[in-house]
Design an enzyme around this catalytic site. Structure first.
Site, PDB file in Angstrom:
ATOM      1  N   SER A 117       0.670  -1.158  -0.110  1.00 13.98           N
ATOM      2  CA  SER A 117      -0.096  -0.080   0.123  1.00 13.98           C
ATOM      3  C   SER A 117       0.835   1.246   0.121  1.00 13.98           C
ATOM      4  O   SER A 117       2.186   1.209   0.342  1.00 13.98           O
ATOM      5  CB  SER A 117      -0.771   0.101   1.357  1.00 13.98           C
ATOM      6  OG  SER A 117      -1.490   1.303   1.581  1.00 13.98           O
TER       7      SER A 117
ATOM      8  N   TYR B 204      -1.954  -1.152  10.465  1.00 15.95           N
ATOM      9  CA  TYR B 204      -1.847  -1.294   8.862  1.00 15.95           C
ATOM     10  C   TYR B 204      -0.606  -0.789   8.328  1.00 15.95           C
ATOM     11  O   TYR B 204       0.075  -1.521   7.611  1.00 15.95           O
ATOM     12  CB  TYR B 204      -3.078  -0.794   8.310  1.00 15.95           C
ATOM     13  CG  TYR B 204      -3.645  -0.916   6.910  1.00 15.95           C
ATOM     14  CD1 TYR B 204      -3.938  -1.928   6.263  1.00 15.95           C
ATOM     15  CD2 TYR B 204      -2.974   0.233   5.893  1.00 15.95           C
ATOM     16  CE1 TYR B 204      -4.121  -2.165   5.062  1.00 15.95           C
ATOM     17  CE2 TYR B 204      -2.991   0.013   4.615  1.00 15.95           C
ATOM     18  CZ  TYR B 204      -3.785  -0.876   4.130  1.00 15.95           C
ATOM     19  OH  TYR B 204      -3.946  -1.137   2.657  1.00 15.95           O
TER      20      TYR B 204
HETATM   21  P1  NAD Z   1     -11.181  -6.101  -0.077  1.00 18.53           P
HETATM   22  O1  NAD Z   1     -11.657  -5.650   1.498  1.00 18.53           O
HETATM   23  O2  NAD Z   1     -12.216  -5.527  -1.123  1.00 18.53           O
HETATM   24  O3  NAD Z   1     -10.589  -7.424  -0.066  1.00 18.53           O
HETATM   25  C1  NAD Z   1      -9.832  -8.076   0.622  1.00 18.53           C
HETATM   26  C2  NAD Z   1      -9.705  -9.655   0.578  1.00 18.53           C
HETATM   27  O4  NAD Z   1      -9.114  -9.945   1.625  1.00 18.53           O
HETATM   28  C3  NAD Z   1     -11.217  -9.992   0.618  1.00 18.53           C
HETATM   29  O5  NAD Z   1     -11.440 -11.126  -0.511  1.00 18.53           O
HETATM   30  C4  NAD Z   1     -11.284 -10.779   1.968  1.00 18.53           C
HETATM   31  O6  NAD Z   1     -11.978 -11.717   2.185  1.00 18.53           O
HETATM   32  C5  NAD Z   1      -9.825 -11.243   2.032  1.00 18.53           C
HETATM   33  N1  NAD Z   1      -9.320 -11.740   3.432  1.00 18.53           N
HETATM   34  C6  NAD Z   1      -9.435 -10.823   4.579  1.00 18.53           C
HETATM   35  N2  NAD Z   1      -9.101 -11.275   5.477  1.00 18.53           N
HETATM   36  C7  NAD Z   1      -8.574 -12.755   5.058  1.00 18.53           C
HETATM   37  C8  NAD Z   1      -7.904 -13.918   5.763  1.00 18.53           C
HETATM   38  N3  NAD Z   1      -7.595 -14.142   6.980  1.00 18.53           N
HETATM   39  N4  NAD Z   1      -7.549 -14.863   4.886  1.00 18.53           N
HETATM   40  C9  NAD Z   1      -7.666 -14.601   3.463  1.00 18.53           C
HETATM   41  N5  NAD Z   1      -8.346 -13.749   2.789  1.00 18.53           N
HETATM   42  C10 NAD Z   1      -8.820 -12.636   3.712  1.00 18.53           C
HETATM   43  O7  NAD Z   1      -9.936  -5.150  -0.147  1.00 18.53           O
HETATM   44  P2  NAD Z   1      -8.967  -4.817  -1.328  1.00 18.53           P
HETATM   45  O8  NAD Z   1      -8.979  -3.254  -1.547  1.00 18.53           O
HETATM   46  O9  NAD Z   1      -9.369  -5.685  -2.584  1.00 18.53           O
HETATM   47  O10 NAD Z   1      -7.701  -4.955  -0.752  1.00 18.53           O
HETATM   48  C11 NAD Z   1      -6.893  -5.992  -1.355  1.00 18.53           C
HETATM   49  C12 NAD Z   1      -5.489  -5.713  -0.945  1.00 18.53           C
HETATM   50  O11 NAD Z   1      -4.959  -4.293  -1.607  1.00 18.53           O
HETATM   51  C13 NAD Z   1      -5.091  -5.694   0.588  1.00 18.53           C
HETATM   52  O12 NAD Z   1      -3.864  -6.117   1.239  1.00 18.53           O
HETATM   53  C14 NAD Z   1      -5.211  -3.924   0.891  1.00 18.53           C
HETATM   54  O13 NAD Z   1      -4.226  -3.897   2.046  1.00 18.53           O
HETATM   55  C15 NAD Z   1      -4.420  -3.654  -0.526  1.00 18.53           C
HETATM   56  N6  NAD Z   1      -4.587  -2.254  -0.758  1.00 18.53           N
HETATM   57  C16 NAD Z   1      -5.988  -1.860  -1.030  1.00 18.53           C
HETATM   58  C17 NAD Z   1      -6.307  -0.387  -1.476  1.00 18.53           C
HETATM   59  C18 NAD Z   1      -7.378   0.199  -1.880  1.00 18.53           C
HETATM   60  O14 NAD Z   1      -7.542   1.528  -1.921  1.00 18.53           O
HETATM   61  N7  NAD Z   1      -8.495  -0.704  -2.296  1.00 18.53           N
HETATM   62  C19 NAD Z   1      -5.048   0.494  -1.280  1.00 18.53           C
HETATM   63  C20 NAD Z   1      -3.858   0.139  -0.778  1.00 18.53           C
HETATM   64  C21 NAD Z   1      -3.764  -1.440  -0.787  1.00 18.53           C
END
Ligand code: NAD
Length: 261
Positions: free
Chosen positions: A145, A158
């Site tokens: 991130s 985080y």
């Molecule tokens: P999201 O909440 O839409 O999806 C997260 C996924 O992780 C979900 O499918 C959830 O079921 C799964 N998950 C949660 N806990 C889990 C566990 N213990 N075991 C297996 N799966 C698990 O979020 P996203 O935006 O798709 O995020 C995906 C990744 O990208 C994350 O690591 C997040 O930190 C990172 N990220 C997202 C953003 C953003 O703006 N969306 C920005 C920076 C980083």
């Protein structure tokens, strides 16, 4: 599209929604064989499988919690049993919750570190071990991130986990470069996924985020999936240990735009 991704076996954690889903669908378009890990039993992964198969890829899914060692081992064994090998491991699953740091419980701290950092370590270790045993010059991609470098009050657990992911990626990249295993990191800015659902449904909160993005809009999951496809492909064959900021310029000090500062 990258021809060399066809029939490559790609394992993606947290693949039923958000960025994981977008990457799974992108690898489906690349006609890869995609193994989806999903956490919550709500059937969402079935739709993703259908989309991948309709695009010409193959897909299979298994439930599991990435913070549990046994589940991670099961995921990797499932991939090998189903599609015969592991070429690309994408550590995507992640969680966050807002808490002022003086109120953050050890339980909350531990949960975020367990899923976001330890989970990515466990799957990296298992994938690397498999690749070494089988002479595979594979590929690992971790989802960090912008908060691996931008401090984020109320999200200290985080930010600490993502800073850890960045350094873990760089260390593993250095360690396994001689074996031809490439390990890279994608650091998204603000992307339109369920993790941001509540925030982006509030127009004021959404605008506050947009104000932090020089390109002036929230990113789309497909834009992150495109980075993952490139990093997994031979087009990035000399790239390892990279942290690719896909953030519309968020890490470039937007407060200094237009001659300010
Ligand atoms: P999201 O909440 O839409 O999806 C997260 C996924 O992780 C979900 O499918 C959830 O079921 C799964 N998950 C949660 N806990 C889990 C566990 N213990 N075991 C297996 N799966 C698990 O979020 P996203 O935006 O798709 O995020 C995906 C990744 O990208 C994350 O690591 C997040 O930190 C990172 N990220 C997202 C953003 C953003 O703006 N969306 C920005 C920076 C980083």
């Amino acid at each position: 599209m990258y021809e060399d991704l066809e029939k490559k076996v790609v394992v993606i954690t947290g693949a039923a929604k958000g960025l994981g889903k977008a990457m799974a669908e992108r690898f489906g378009k690349e006609k890869a064989h995609v193994v989806l890990n999903y956490h919550t039993e709500n059937g969402d992964h079935k739709e993703v499988i259908k989309t991948i198969e309709a695009a010409g890829g193959k897909a299979a899914a298994i439930q599991g919690d990435v913070s549990k060692e046994a589940d991670v081992k099961k995921l990797l064994s499932f991939a090998v049993d189903t599609f015969g090998t592991i070429d690309i491991m994408i550590n995507n699953a992640g969680i966050e919750n807002e808490v002022p740091s003086e109120k953050l419980t050890l339980e909350d701290w531990q949960k975020v570190i367990d899923v976001n950092l330890t989970g990515m370590f466990l799957a990296s270790r298992e994938a690397i071990s498999y690749m070494l045993d089988h002479g595979i010059k594979g590929n690992i991609i971790n989802m960090s991130s912008v908060h691996d470098r931008i401090p984020w009050p109320h999200f200290v657990h985080y930010a600490a986990s993502k800073g850890g992911v960045k350094m873990m990626t760089e260390t593993l990249a250095l360690e396994y470069a001689p074996k031809g295993i490439r390990i890279n990191n994608i650091s998204p800015g603000a992307i339109d996924t369920p993790i941001n659902g509540e925030k982006f449904n509030d127009p004021k909160a959404k605008q506050e985020v947009i104000n932090l993005i020089p390109m002036g809009y929230i990113g789309k999951p497909e834009q992150i999936a495109a980075c993952a496809a490139w990093l997994a492909s031979a087009e990035s064959s000399y790239v390892t240990g990279l942290t690719l900021y896909a953030d519309g310029g968020m890490t470039k000090y937007p407060g200094f735009q237009a001659g300010k500062g």
